[in-house]
Scaffold this motif. Structure first.
Motif, PDB file in Angstrom:
ATOM      1  N   TYR A 214       1.610  -2.112  -7.813  1.00 17.26           N
ATOM      2  CA  TYR A 214       1.335  -2.594  -9.171  1.00 17.26           C
ATOM      3  C   TYR A 214       0.611  -1.524  -9.993  1.00 17.26           C
ATOM      4  O   TYR A 214       0.922  -1.335 -11.184  1.00 17.26           O
ATOM      5  CB  TYR A 214       0.499  -3.866  -9.118  1.00 17.26           C
ATOM      6  N   THR A 215      -0.341  -0.822  -9.357  1.00 19.58           N
ATOM      7  CA  THR A 215      -1.061   0.243 -10.061  1.00 19.58           C
ATOM      8  C   THR A 215      -0.110   1.346 -10.498  1.00 19.58           C
ATOM      9  O   THR A 215      -0.185   1.839 -11.628  1.00 19.58           O
ATOM     10  CB  THR A 215      -2.159   0.824  -9.153  1.00 19.58           C
ATOM     11  N   ASN A 216       0.794   1.741  -9.614  1.00 21.45           N
ATOM     12  CA  ASN A 216       1.787   2.767  -9.972  1.00 21.45           C
ATOM     13  C   ASN A 216       2.682   2.283 -11.118  1.00 21.45           C
ATOM     14  O   ASN A 216       2.980   3.044 -12.048  1.00 21.45           O
ATOM     15  CB  ASN A 216       2.650   3.116  -8.763  1.00 21.45           C
ATOM     16  N   PHE A 217       3.098   1.022 -11.038  1.00 22.72           N
ATOM     17  CA  PHE A 217       3.962   0.461 -12.072  1.00 22.72           C
ATOM     18  C   PHE A 217       3.241   0.369 -13.411  1.00 22.72           C
ATOM     19  O   PHE A 217       3.808   0.675 -14.468  1.00 22.72           O
ATOM     20  CB  PHE A 217       4.459  -0.924 -11.642  1.00 22.72           C
ATOM     21  N   LYS A 218       1.988  -0.031 -13.376  1.00 22.35           N
ATOM     22  CA  LYS A 218       1.208  -0.185 -14.604  1.00 22.35           C
ATOM     23  C   LYS A 218       0.965   1.164 -15.271  1.00 22.35           C
ATOM     24  O   LYS A 218       1.040   1.282 -16.502  1.00 22.35           O
ATOM     25  CB  LYS A 218      -0.123  -0.869 -14.280  1.00 22.35           C
ATOM     26  N   ARG A 219       0.692   2.196 -14.456  1.00 22.87           N
ATOM     27  CA  ARG A 219       0.447   3.527 -15.005  1.00 22.87           C
ATOM     28  C   ARG A 219       1.734   4.277 -15.311  1.00 22.87           C
ATOM     29  O   ARG A 219       1.713   5.293 -15.998  1.00 22.87           O
ATOM     30  CB  ARG A 219      -0.381   4.353 -14.001  1.00 22.87           C
ATOM     31  N   LYS A 220       2.854   3.780 -14.782  1.00 21.72           N
ATOM     32  CA  LYS A 220       4.133   4.487 -14.873  1.00 21.72           C
ATOM     33  C   LYS A 220       3.986   5.919 -14.361  1.00 21.72           C
ATOM     34  O   LYS A 220       4.621   6.850 -14.858  1.00 21.72           O
ATOM     35  CB  LYS A 220       4.627   4.519 -16.334  1.00 21.72           C
ATOM     36  N   SER A 221       3.151   6.046 -13.323  1.00 23.13           N
ATOM     37  CA  SER A 221       2.873   7.371 -12.780  1.00 23.13           C
ATOM     38  C   SER A 221       2.288   7.239 -11.384  1.00 23.13           C
ATOM     39  O   SER A 221       1.662   6.226 -11.046  1.00 23.13           O
ATOM     40  CB  SER A 221       1.882   8.111 -13.689  1.00 23.13           C
ATOM     41  N   THR A 222       2.514   8.253 -10.589  1.00 21.18           N
ATOM     42  CA  THR A 222       1.887   8.357  -9.269  1.00 21.18           C
ATOM     43  C   THR A 222       0.963   9.574  -9.239  1.00 21.18           C
ATOM     44  O   THR A 222       0.611  10.057  -8.164  1.00 21.18           O
ATOM     45  CB  THR A 222       2.954   8.486  -8.162  1.00 21.18           C
ATOM     46  N   ASP A 223       0.589  10.064 -10.410  1.00 25.27           N
ATOM     47  CA  ASP A 223      -0.285  11.230 -10.506  1.00 25.27           C
ATOM     48  C   ASP A 223      -1.621  10.932  -9.832  1.00 25.27           C
ATOM     49  O   ASP A 223      -2.250   9.908 -10.101  1.00 25.27           O
ATOM     50  CB  ASP A 223      -0.515  11.596 -11.968  1.00 25.27           C
ATOM     51  N   GLY A 224      -2.058  11.828  -8.953  1.00 22.68           N
ATOM     52  CA  GLY A 224      -3.307  11.645  -8.223  1.00 22.68           C
ATOM     53  C   GLY A 224      -3.139  11.021  -6.859  1.00 22.68           C
ATOM     54  O   GLY A 224      -4.072  10.994  -6.061  1.00 22.68           O
ATOM     55  N   GLY A 268       2.881  -5.425  11.758  1.00 17.77           N
ATOM     56  CA  GLY A 268       1.951  -4.624  10.974  1.00 17.77           C
ATOM     57  C   GLY A 268       2.393  -3.185  10.800  1.00 17.77           C
ATOM     58  O   GLY A 268       2.091  -2.550   9.787  1.00 17.77           O
ATOM     59  N   SER A 269       3.131  -2.656  11.779  1.00 22.38           N
ATOM     60  CA  SER A 269       3.584  -1.260  11.686  1.00 22.38           C
ATOM     61  C   SER A 269       4.970  -1.157  11.078  1.00 22.38           C
ATOM     62  O   SER A 269       5.179  -0.498  10.053  1.00 22.38           O
ATOM     63  CB  SER A 269       3.576  -0.610  13.076  1.00 22.38           C
ATOM     64  N   LEU A 270       5.941  -1.837  11.681  1.00 27.19           N
ATOM     65  CA  LEU A 270       7.318  -1.742  11.199  1.00 27.19           C
ATOM     66  C   LEU A 270       7.539  -2.550   9.922  1.00 27.19           C
ATOM     67  O   LEU A 270       8.386  -2.198   9.104  1.00 27.19           O
ATOM     68  CB  LEU A 270       8.284  -2.218  12.291  1.00 27.19           C
ATOM     69  N   GLY A 271       6.767  -3.617   9.736  1.00 23.46           N
ATOM     70  CA  GLY A 271       6.941  -4.451   8.548  1.00 23.46           C
ATOM     71  C   GLY A 271       6.516  -3.766   7.262  1.00 23.46           C
ATOM     72  O   GLY A 271       7.035  -4.074   6.183  1.00 23.46           O
ATOM     73  N   THR A 272       5.571  -2.852   7.353  1.00 23.85           N
ATOM     74  CA  THR A 272       5.112  -2.157   6.149  1.00 23.85           C
ATOM     75  C   THR A 272       6.041  -1.015   5.739  1.00 23.85           C
ATOM     76  O   THR A 272       5.879  -0.458   4.647  1.00 23.85           O
ATOM     77  CB  THR A 272       3.699  -1.581   6.376  1.00 23.85           C
ATOM     78  N   LEU A 273       6.989  -0.666   6.605  1.00 27.38           N
ATOM     79  CA  LEU A 273       7.879   0.450   6.292  1.00 27.38           C
ATOM     80  C   LEU A 273       8.663   0.194   5.008  1.00 27.38           C
ATOM     81  O   LEU A 273       8.834   1.099   4.181  1.00 27.38           O
ATOM     82  CB  LEU A 273       8.843   0.691   7.455  1.00 27.38           C
ATOM     83  N   SER A 274       9.156  -1.034   4.839  1.00 26.37           N
ATOM     84  CA  SER A 274       9.943  -1.341   3.644  1.00 26.37           C
ATOM     85  C   SER A 274       9.109  -1.182   2.377  1.00 26.37           C
ATOM     86  O   SER A 274       9.590  -0.659   1.357  1.00 26.37           O
ATOM     87  CB  SER A 274      10.501  -2.762   3.736  1.00 26.37           C
ATOM     88  N   LEU A 275       7.847  -1.620   2.437  1.00 17.98           N
ATOM     89  CA  LEU A 275       6.980  -1.484   1.265  1.00 17.98           C
ATOM     90  C   LEU A 275       6.621  -0.026   1.001  1.00 17.98           C
ATOM     91  O   LEU A 275       6.537   0.406  -0.154  1.00 17.98           O
ATOM     92  CB  LEU A 275       5.718  -2.316   1.469  1.00 17.98           C
ATOM     93  N   ASP A 276       6.405   0.742   2.067  1.00 20.17           N
ATOM     94  CA  ASP A 276       6.113   2.168   1.891  1.00 20.17           C
ATOM     95  C   ASP A 276       7.330   2.904   1.321  1.00 20.17           C
ATOM     96  O   ASP A 276       7.184   3.868   0.559  1.00 20.17           O
ATOM     97  CB  ASP A 276       5.701   2.794   3.225  1.00 20.17           C
ATOM     98  N   ILE A 277       8.518   2.457   1.688  1.00 17.61           N
ATOM     99  CA  ILE A 277       9.735   3.056   1.135  1.00 17.61           C
ATOM    100  C   ILE A 277       9.838   2.762  -0.360  1.00 17.61           C
ATOM    101  O   ILE A 277      10.243   3.625  -1.155  1.00 17.61           O
ATOM    102  CB  ILE A 277      10.971   2.546   1.889  1.00 17.61           C
ATOM    103  N   ILE A 278       9.436   1.545  -0.761  1.00 16.81           N
ATOM    104  CA  ILE A 278       9.437   1.211  -2.190  1.00 16.81           C
ATOM    105  C   ILE A 278       8.467   2.110  -2.949  1.00 16.81           C
ATOM    106  O   ILE A 278       8.776   2.598  -4.049  1.00 16.81           O
ATOM    107  CB  ILE A 278       9.070  -0.269  -2.387  1.00 16.81           C
ATOM    108  N   ILE A 279       7.290   2.351  -2.372  1.00 13.98           N
ATOM    109  CA  ILE A 279       6.331   3.263  -3.003  1.00 13.98           C
ATOM    110  C   ILE A 279       6.919   4.665  -3.087  1.00 13.98           C
ATOM    111  O   ILE A 279       6.724   5.382  -4.081  1.00 13.98           O
ATOM    112  CB  ILE A 279       5.003   3.255  -2.230  1.00 13.98           C
ATOM    113  N   SER A 280       7.642   5.084  -2.050  1.00 13.94           N
ATOM    114  CA  SER A 280       8.295   6.395  -2.083  1.00 13.94           C
ATOM    115  C   SER A 280       9.310   6.468  -3.220  1.00 13.94           C
ATOM    116  O   SER A 280       9.435   7.506  -3.892  1.00 13.94           O
ATOM    117  CB  SER A 280       8.988   6.672  -0.742  1.00 13.94           C
TER     118      SER A 280
END
Length: 306
Positions: A214-224, A268-280
């Protein structure tokens, strides 16, 4: 500990010194003595190597973010505070749950490092929050302080009456059990508590990504935010999950029972992969948008002297 001819494993999974030949036939000596694990075949060794690789990935995953924070000085705006808090909560529950549910030793060792890295990242967040003097709700800083104290306290506390129970491992050769229709091995009261805390840990891990997305989406940036932080976390979670999946069950435990006992940690390990891919994907989208903005700005900038 050797009791009545069988090997017992302590709460943190480390085996006491004993006769490797009789207690762990065909076992690897350095794994037995260094990690307290009985690795008897190729699958066990693959589990060990993947587990060590997972620890290495998590150990270095925070370094790029530390560097990015020191270079840009905007860690307090780039990272969501709830991402850090939920991450710390998940790691704390992960450690306590791994201890109580007698998970693999490498799982416990990794969980200890998680908390250390989380505390350092939170400390840096508070430092930059204070240094930049950004207007923020005082309640957030209070929550950060309380979370830090609870994280350290929970990770160090020894729950009375729960740390004395030992798991008995027969000295017979452990071959990998085929999928069976036998009943799942009964949970002990200690394991039930650990399983429950491990499930909470998985929920916190999954929830921690949402505020950052949400923070990335709100800022429209991943700077920092360092992309290598999430790239190494993806690699670490993948190797961690494979390490657990490849480990041989105990001699009296079928595959289905083994999977159920480790299910929260796998989620906890494999389930977060999909969310981390979305962040990527967010990194790719916002970086591309930034590059297009720079190109358009360069094209519209008037020439000197025109």
């Amino acid at each position: 500990m050797l009791t009545d001819g069988v090997l017992t494993r302590s709460s943190f999974g480390s085996a006491t010194q004993g006769n490797l030949t009789s207690l762990c036939p065909n076992g690897t000596k350095w794994v037995w003595e260094g990690l307290g694990e009985c690795a008897q075949d190729a699958r066990d060794m693959a589990s060990i190597y993947l587990g060590l690789l997972s620890i290495l990935c998590f150990m270095v995953s925070s370094l790029p973010q530390y560097y990015s924070s020191c270079k840009r000085g905007n860690m307090d705006s780039a990272l969501s505070i709830w991402f850090l808090l939920l991450w710390l909560g998940g790691d704390t529950c992960n450690l306590v749950g791994s201890f109580l549910a007698d998970q693999l030793p490498l799982q416990t060792y990794t969980a200890v490092y998680y908390i250390i890295a989380d505390m350092l990242m939170l400390a840096m967040y508070i430092y930059y929050k204070t240094r930049n003097r950004m207007v923020e709700s005082r309640r957030v800083l209070h929550v950060v302080g309380v979370a830090c104290v609870l994280g350290v306290t929970t990770s160090l506390v020894h729950l009375p009456g729960l740390g004395t129970q030992q798991e008995v491992i027969p000295s017979a050769f452990r071959s990998r059990a085929l999928l069976s229709t036998s009943d799942i091995k009964t949970f002990t009261p200690k394991e039930i508590i650990g399983f429950t805390i491990g499930s909470v840990s998985s929920l916190l891990y999954l929830s921690s990504r949402l505020p950052q997305m949400y923070t990335n989406f709100k800022r429209k940036s991943t700077d920092g935010v360092s992309y290598f932080l999430f790239a190494l976390i993806i690699l670490g979670n993948t190797t961690y999950g494979l390490s657990v999946l490849l480990k041989n069950p105990e001699v009296d435990q079928g595959e289905r029972s083994y999977m159920v006992h480790h299910l929260p940690w796998l989620i906890g390990s494999l389930g977060t992969l999909s969310l981390d891919i979305i962040i990527s994907i967010q990194f790719i989208i916002y970086r591309k948008a930034k590059m297009e903005l720079n190109v358009n700005h360069g094209e519209t900038t008037p020439l000197i002297g025109s």
